[in-house]
Design an enzyme around this catalytic site. Structure first.
Site, PDB file in Angstrom:
ATOM      1  CB  CYS A   1      -0.902  -0.044   1.233  1.00 48.87           C
ATOM      2  SG  CYS A   1      -1.739   1.491   1.643  1.00 48.87           S
TER       3      CYS A   1
ATOM      4  CB  CYS B   1       0.416   1.593   4.109  1.00 49.13           C
ATOM      5  SG  CYS B   1      -1.334   1.152   4.066  1.00 49.13           S
TER       6      CYS B   1
END
Length: 122
Positions: free
Chosen positions: A30, A33
């Protein structure tokens, strides 16, 4: 303070053994992230008494499912074993600092009373 990895094996111990836990639900693949990770780490150094933890949603699917995580990163704050905040999306450092300050200032007696009332009404 460095962050810890939360797993199905240590989750209950960490939550029950600490009054203030900030959790980053994330995954390696991600992009947001990966950008939020260093912010989360930097902020963890400034807030004594709080446990900063990460959950790898790929490796810990049962935790992600238990908390109905459908978007990452998702930030959750647990205070005195009560989830008081949950939101998907990354925050800038100043925003995370402010959120932590707000969470610390909550009257937990009021939160528990509100939670009990909500449970009775369901």
């Amino acid at each position: 303070m460095s962050t810890i990895e939360l797993t199905a094996d240590n989750f209950n111990e960490v939550i029950s053994g600490n009054d203030f836990v900030i959790i980053d639900f994330r995954a390696e693949w991600c992009g947001p992230c990966r950008k939020f990770g260093p912010v989360f780490e930097r902020v963890s150094d400034k807030h004594e008494g709080a446990v900063f933890a990460k959950v790898d949603t790929e490796a810990q699917r049962e935790l992600a499912q238990a908390f109905e995580i459908t978007s990452i990163p998702t930030l959750m704050i647990v205070r005195e074993q009560i989830a008081i905040f949950r939101q998907a999306g990354a925050l800038p450092g100043a925003g995370l600092d402010d959120l932590i300050d707000q969470a610390r200032s909550l009257d937990m007696e009021e939160v528990r009373a509100s939670s009990t009332t909500a449970d009775k009404n369901q």
